[in-house]
Scaffold this motif. Structure first.
Motif, mmCIF file in Angstrom:
data_model
loop_
_atom_site.group_PDB
_atom_site.id
_atom_site.type_symbol
_atom_site.label_atom_id
_atom_site.label_comp_id
_atom_site.label_asym_id
_atom_site.label_seq_id
_atom_site.Cartn_x
_atom_site.Cartn_y
_atom_site.Cartn_z
ATOM 1 N N PRO A 172 85.968 44.307 57.309
ATOM 2 C CA PRO A 172 86.307 43.579 56.519
ATOM 3 C C PRO A 172 85.367 43.103 56.052
ATOM 4 N N ASP A 173 85.232 42.003 55.096
ATOM 5 C CA ASP A 173 84.177 41.296 54.820
ATOM 6 C C ASP A 173 82.574 42.018 54.583
ATOM 7 N N TYR A 174 82.501 43.209 54.877
ATOM 8 C CA TYR A 174 81.194 43.510 53.979
ATOM 9 C C TYR A 174 80.918 44.113 55.616
ATOM 10 N N GLN A 175 81.457 44.029 56.698
ATOM 11 C CA GLN A 175 79.996 43.898 58.070
ATOM 12 C C GLN A 175 79.951 45.440 58.564
ATOM 13 N N SER A 176 78.806 45.646 58.444
ATOM 14 C CA SER A 176 78.194 47.188 58.624
ATOM 15 C C SER A 176 78.885 47.402 59.662
ATOM 16 N N VAL A 177 79.878 49.048 59.496
ATOM 17 C CA VAL A 177 80.147 49.831 60.648
ATOM 18 C C VAL A 177 78.670 50.351 61.480
ATOM 19 N N ALA A 178 77.548 50.691 61.286
ATOM 20 C CA ALA A 178 76.855 50.725 61.776
ATOM 21 C C ALA A 178 76.076 49.540 62.290
ATOM 22 N N PHE A 196 98.253 38.763 58.200
ATOM 23 C CA PHE A 196 97.204 38.334 57.515
ATOM 24 C C PHE A 196 96.262 37.284 58.314
ATOM 25 N N LEU A 197 96.972 36.807 58.734
ATOM 26 C CA LEU A 197 96.256 35.534 60.549
ATOM 27 C C LEU A 197 94.899 36.437 61.036
ATOM 28 N N GLU A 198 95.498 37.817 61.935
ATOM 29 C CA GLU A 198 94.828 38.914 61.897
ATOM 30 C C GLU A 198 93.340 39.191 61.679
ATOM 31 N N MET A 199 93.775 39.189 59.731
ATOM 32 C CA MET A 199 92.563 40.145 58.898
ATOM 33 C C MET A 199 91.858 38.628 58.729
ATOM 34 N N ALA A 200 92.427 36.892 58.966
ATOM 35 C CA ALA A 200 91.601 35.715 58.593
ATOM 36 C C ALA A 200 90.748 35.749 59.332
ATOM 37 N N ALA A 201 91.173 35.890 60.473
ATOM 38 C CA ALA A 201 90.228 36.053 61.524
ATOM 39 C C ALA A 201 88.743 36.829 61.853
ATOM 40 N N CYS A 202 89.024 37.793 61.162
ATOM 41 C CA CYS A 202 87.824 38.691 60.951
ATOM 42 C C CYS A 202 87.055 38.839 60.186
ATOM 43 N N TYR A 220 88.345 34.502 54.207
ATOM 44 C CA TYR A 220 89.485 34.433 54.354
ATOM 45 C C TYR A 220 89.548 33.154 55.750
ATOM 46 N N ALA A 221 89.209 32.878 56.463
ATOM 47 C CA ALA A 221 89.383 32.050 57.472
ATOM 48 C C ALA A 221 90.035 31.675 57.526
ATOM 49 N N THR A 222 89.427 30.045 56.083
ATOM 50 C CA THR A 222 90.555 28.645 56.063
ATOM 51 C C THR A 222 91.455 28.752 55.564
#
Ligand SMILES: Nc1nc2c(c(=O)[nH]1)N[C@H]1C(S)=C(S)[C@@H](COP(=O)(O)OP(=O)(O)OC[C@H]3O[C@@H](n4cnc5c(=O)[nH]c(N)nc54)[C@H](O)[C@@H]3O)O[C@H]1N2
Ligand SMILES: Nc1nc2c(c(=O)[nH]1)N[C@H]1C(S)=C(S)[C@@H](COP(=O)(O)OP(=O)(O)OC[C@H]3O[C@@H](n4cnc5c(=O)[nH]c(N)nc54)[C@H](O)[C@@H]3O)O[C@H]1N2
Ligand code: SF4
Ligand SMILES: [Mo]
Length: 733
Positions: free
Chosen positions: A395-401, A544-550, A554-556
C-alpha cells in the motif's frame, strides 16, 4: 421514503421507494448519485445525480440508466464447481475466438445453457474448501511464486487491500496485479520517475481556471463524459482547448485547435512543440532553475525536432506546431489531461515523459489551472493502486524490495513476505502458458476478453492447474474456472472508492445480495482462513482503519468524516478539511522534477503490404470494457447492440467496402467478423474497433508487445487487413 412512479412497472399504485446516496459504479469521474430503490422487490427504479464534488448533479447515460445489470437474471447466485472431465477448459461457446465470429448470438452474452451443464452447484463450504485446498497444495508443492491473483478496480479500497494482503501474506508471493497494468501503468511509471507520485496533481474541475487545456489521447466525451462537460464548459468560457487524437472524436468540435496526428506520433509532435517553446524563449526559466533537473538533456533531445522535421513524422504542418507551442508557452496557466492514446503504446512511458516535460518546461504544475491529470479509468483504479494491488508495491507505493518497509509489513501482517517484486498481468499470463504459474485467483476482471492476443491468453488460462474466479456473472474468463464464486455487485456493498481526482468517497448498499451470493471482502477472508492465514474483520470500516494505518495518504481519513461527499487525499486535517485540491506547489515528492526526454520510436508492428492498416481499439459511451455489465443493461444494450468497425471512406472505396457490409478483419494473431461503419472520424490508413463485443473481440487481433517500463501492451497500434464478405451475415465456420 418518497413516493415515485416506477420506470418499468405499469402499476397505477405508487411504489414506496427508499433513497440511497451512493456513487456511479462505472468510471473514474466518480459521480455521486441517489438510487431510488423499491425495497420490497429489491430493485432500483431510478437514479438521480446528486451534489457530488465531481459531478454537481450531472450524469452520463451509464450512470443514469446502466444500473440494471445488478438485478439481471443471469447474476451468479450459487457457487459452481467444474465437473470432473469437463474439458477442454475455456469458452464452450467459443464463437469468436478462433475466427468464427458472427451474428450467431446477437445478445453477445455467454450462453448459460451451454456452459452451466459443465458445472455443479455447490454449497459455500464445499466451494471455499476446494479453492483453499487446491491453492494451498500448489503453494506447498511449488512455492508461493507458482500462484498469482488479479484483483479488481471495480471493487472498493477495502477489497483491494484485503486481496493484496491475502496474496502476499497468505499465498506468499507478490504476483498480484490488476487492470491498471493495461491502462495507466506507463503514465504512472513516467510520473514516478519524473515527480515521484502517480496520482493527479490537480482535479478535473481546475480546468475552469486554466488559460489553456491540452487533452491528448483521450476520448473524453465518451469515457469521462461528465468530466468532459466541465472541459467543454471551460472551452466555451475562454479556456483555449488543444486536442490531440488521430481519431476525430466529439471533443474535437469544442477545441480551439484540433491536431489529428498520425497514430503513434505523439513523441515527435510534443518534442517539436517543446523545441519551439525553447527556441522562442517561452520556457519558464525561473521554474526550471528552482524546481527541475535535467533541462540540458531535454534541450539536447528536442533540438533534433524542429517543426519542419517533426511535421513529416506526425502529419501536423510546421506552422500549426508553432501556433500550438506559442499558445502553451504564453499561457499563464496550462493544464494537461491524457488517456489511453498516450499510455497504450510500447512507447507509452515516453509519451507520458514528454507531457510531463512540457508541464515542467512551462512551469505549469502546483498552481490553480495547471497540472498533470492522467484521466483514471475504472471507478476505483486510483484506489486499487493506492491499496497495493501492484506487484512491486505494498500500500502507498512502498517498495516490496525495500527491507525496512518489508519488515514493517511483516510485523503488521504477521507473516514472512517475499522480497521479490511480483509479475505483472501480462507476465502472469505468460507464466501460466509456460507452466510456472499453476494456480490463480481472479476477482472482478475478465482477462480473456481484456488482455491482448486472446488466442494466447486462452492457452494460459487453459494451462492452469487451478483457477478460482469471483465475479457477479459467468464471464468468458469464468468459463475456464474450476470454481466460480458468486460475489457482491457495487449496488450491494459499502466501501470507499477513490476517483480520478484522488477523492475518496463512500458507497452505500442499495440492494440486498441475490440468492446465496456473498460480499467480496468476506470471500477473501474465507479463503485466507482456510489456507491457514486467519483474516477477521467486523466490516469494511475495520478494514479501512487497518489500510489507513499503513497508507500515509489515507492516514487522516475516517468513514465517519467522509460524509456523503468524501474528501480528497492528501488530507492534512482529519475533522474539517476537504483535502488537497492541488498538490506539489512547493516541491515534488522526489524533490526536483526531472526532465526525462525521449526520442521517436516506431510501434512494434507496422503496416505492410499484407496487413496494410493500423488498428486502433477503444471504447464507446454506452459500453464498459468486456461488456459483462453494460450488455446486461437494457437501455445501454439497446443503444449499441452489436460489434462494428470504423473504416475511413477512402480505404472503403479502395477495398470496395459498403456501409453495413460484413468484414473479416485479420491480424497476424487472429481474425474476427463484424459490420463496417464507413466514417471519416478515423484517418485514412487506420481502422477503429470498440473492445466491448465478445463475439468480435478486438483483442483477438491486438499485439501483446509491451512497453519496457510500464509493461503495458500496445492496444492502440497493430497491423490488420480487411476482407469484405457482403451484406448477408456470414455463416459461422
Ligand atoms: N463508456 C466507457 N467509459 C469508460 C470505459 C469504458 O469501457 N466505457 N473505461 C474506463 C477506463 S478503465 C479507462 S482506462 C478510460 C479510457 O478512456 P480513454 O483514454 O478515452 O480510452 P480509449 O477509448 O481507449 O481511447 C483513447 C483515445 O486515444 C486515441 N488514440 C489512439 N492512438 C493514439 C495516438 O497514437 N495518439 C493519440 N494522441 N491518441 C491516440 C484513440 O483514438 C481514442 O480516442 O475510460 C474509462 N471510461
Ligand atoms: N483492445 C483493448 N483492450 C483493452 C483496452 C483497450 O483500450 N483496448 N483497455 C484496457 C483497460 S484500460 C482496462 S482498465 C481493461 C479492463 O479490463 P477488465 O477489468 O478485465 O474489464 P471489465 O469488463 O471492466 O471487467 C470487470 C469484471 O468485474 C466484474 N465485476 C463488476 N463489479 C464487481 C464486483 O463488485 N465484484 C466482483 N467480484 N466482480 C465485479 C464484472 O462482471 C466483470 O467481469 O481492459 C484493457 N483492455
Ligand atoms: S461520467 Fe462516469 S461516473 Fe459519471 S455517470 Fe458517467 S460513467 Fe458514471
Ligand atoms: Mo482502464
Amino acid at each position: 421514503m418518497r413516493a415515485l412512479k416506477p420506470m418499468a412497472a405499469p402499476a397505477a399504485e405508487p411504489v414506496r421507494v427508499k433513497a440511497v446516496d451512493s456513487l456511479c459504479p462505472y468510471c473514474g469521474v466518480g459521480c455521486a448519485v441517489t438510487y431510488l430503490v423499491d425495497e420490497a422487490r429489491n430493485r432500483i427504479v431510478a437514479v438521480e445525480g446528486r451534489d457530488g464534488v465531481a459531478n454537481e448533479g450531472r450524469l452520463c447515460v451509464k450512470g443514469r440508466y446502466g444500473f440494471d445489470y445488478a438485478t439481471h437474471p443471469q447474476r451468479l447466485t450459487r457457487p459452481l464447481i467444474r465437473k470432473a472431465g469437463a474439458y477442454p477448459k475455456g469458452p464452450l461457446s467459443r464463437e469468436t475466438h478462433e475466427g468464427r465470429s458472427g451474428p450467431r448470438r446477437p445478445g453477445g452474452l455467454v450462453d448459460y445453457a451451454e456452459v452451466l451443464p459443465h458445472f455443479l452447484e455447490a454449497g459455500w463450504d464445499e466451494a471455499l474448501d476446494l479453492v483453499a485446498a487446491r491453492l494451498k497444495a500448489l503453494r506447498d508443492a511449488h512455492g508461493g511464486d507458482a500462484l498469482a491473483g488479479f484483483g479488481s478496480a471495480k471493487g472498493s479500497n477495502e477489497e483491494a487491500y484485503l486481496f493484496q494482503k491475502l496474496i502476499r501474506a497468505g499465498f506468499g508471493t507478490n504476483n498480484v496485479d490488476h487492470c491498471t497494468r493495461l491502462c495507466h501503468a506507463s503514465s504512472v511509471a513516467a510520473l514516478m520517475e519524473c515527480i515521484g507520485s502517480g496520482a493527479v496533481t490537480n482535479v478535473v474541475r481546475d480546468v475552469e481556471r486554466a488559460e489553456v487545456a491540452l487533452v491528448a489521447g483521450s476520448n473524453t466525451t465518451e469515457n469521462h463524459p461528465v468530466a468532459a462537460t466541465f472541459i467543454k464548459d471551460a472551452a466555451h468560457n475562454g479556456t483555449q482547448l488543444i486536442y490531440i487524437n488521430p481519431r476525430r472524436t466529439a471533443l474535437a468540435d469544442h477545441a480551439q485547435v484540433y491536431l489529428q496526428n498520425t497514430p503513434g506520433s505523439d513523441v515527435p509532435l510534443l518534442n517539436a512543440i517543446m523545441h519551439v517553446i525553447i527556441a522562442e524563449n517561452l520556457h519558464d526559466k525561473d521554474f526550471i532553475e528552482r524546481r527541475t533537473e535535467g533541462f540540458a538533456q531535454l534541450q539536447e533531445v528536442v533540438s533534433h525536432y524542429p517543426p519542419e522535421a517533426a511535421a513529416g513524422l506526425c502529419g501536423i504542418p510546421a506552422e500549426r506546431i508553432r501556433e500550438v507551442a506559442r499558445l502553451i508557452g504564453r499561457a499563464r496557466s496550462a493544464m494537461i489531461f491524457w488517456g489511453m492514446g498516450i499510455s497504450q503504446h510500447t512507447f507509452g512511458t515516453d509519451n507520458s515523459r514528454c507531457l510531463i516535460s512540457l508541464a515542467l518546461l512551462t512551469g505549469n504544475v502546483g498552481r490553480p489551472g495547471t497540472g498533470l491529470h492522467p484521466l483514471r479509468g475504472q471507478n476505483n483504479v486510483q484506489g486499487a493502486s493506492d491499496a497495493g494491488l501492484i506487484p512491486m508495491f505494498y500500500p502507498d507505493y512502498q517498495s516490496v524490495a525495500d527491507p525496512k518497509v518489508r519488515a514493517r509489513f511483516e510485523q503488521l501482517w504477521g507473516r514472512p513476505l517475499s522480497p521479490k517484486p511480483g509479475l505483472t498481468v501480462t507476465e502472469i499470463m505468460e507464466g501460466a502458458r509456460e507452466g510456472h504459474i499453476k494456480g490463480m485467483y481472479i476477482m472482478g476482471e475478465n482477462p480473456f476478453i481484456s488482455d491482448p492476443d486472446s488466442n494466447n491468453v486462452r492457452k494460459g488460462l487453459a494451462a492452469l492447474d487451478f483457477l478460482a474466479v469471483q465475479d457477479i456473472f459467468l464471464t468468458e474468463t469464468a468459463e475456464f474456472a474450476d470454481v466460480i464464486l458468486p460475489a457482491s455487485s457495487f449496488m450491494e456493498k459499502r466501501g470507499t472508492f477513490t476517483n480520478t481526482d484522488r477523492r475518496v468517497q463512500l458507497s452505500q448498499p442499495a440492494l440486498r445480495l441475490p440468492g446465496e451470493a456473498r460480499q467480496d471482502w468476506e470471500l477473501i477472508c474465507e479463503i485466507a482462513g482456510r489456507m491457514g492465514y486467519p483474516m477477521r474483520y467486523t466490516g469494511p470500516d475495520a478494514i479501512f482503519l487497518e489500510m489507513a494505518a499503513c497508507t500515509k495518504s489515507y492516514a487522516t481519513l475516517r468513514y465517519e468524516h467522509l460524509g456523503t461527499r468524501g474528501k480528497w487525499y492528501p488530507c492534512p486535517d482529519p475533522e474539517h478539511s476537504e483535502g488537497e485540491r492541488i498538490v506539489f506547489g512547493q516541491t515534488f515528492p522526489r524533490g526536483k522534477g526531472k526532465f526525462s526526454p525521449a526520442h521517436n520510436k516506431d510501434a512494434a508492428e507496422l503496416p505492410d503490404a499484407e496487413y496494410p492498416l493500423v488498428l486502433n481499439t477503444g471504447r464507446l459511451l454506452e459500453h464498459w470494457h468486456t461488456g459483462v455489465m453494460t450488455r446486461r443493461s437494457a437501455a445501454l444494450d439497446a443503444l449499441e447492440p452489436e460489434a462494428w468497425i470504423e473504416v475511413n471512406p477512402a480505404d472503403a472505396a479502395r477495398a470496395k467496402i459498403a456501409e453495413g457490409e460484413w468484414l473479416r478483419v485479420a491480424s497476424r494473431r487472429g481474425q474476427i467478423v463484424l459490420k463496417a461503419r464507413v466514417l471519416d472520424r478515423t484517418p485514412p490508413g487506420s481502422v477503429f474497433i470498440p473492445m466491448h463485443f465478445r463475439e468480435a473481440a478486438a483483442n483477438v487481433l491486438t499485439n501483446p508487445a509491451l512497453d519496457p517500463f510500464g509493461k503495458i501492451p500496445e492496444f492502440k497500434y497493430c497491423a490488420v487487413k480487411l476482407t469484405p464478405l457482403g451484406m448477408t451475415p456470414p455463416k459461422p465456420a
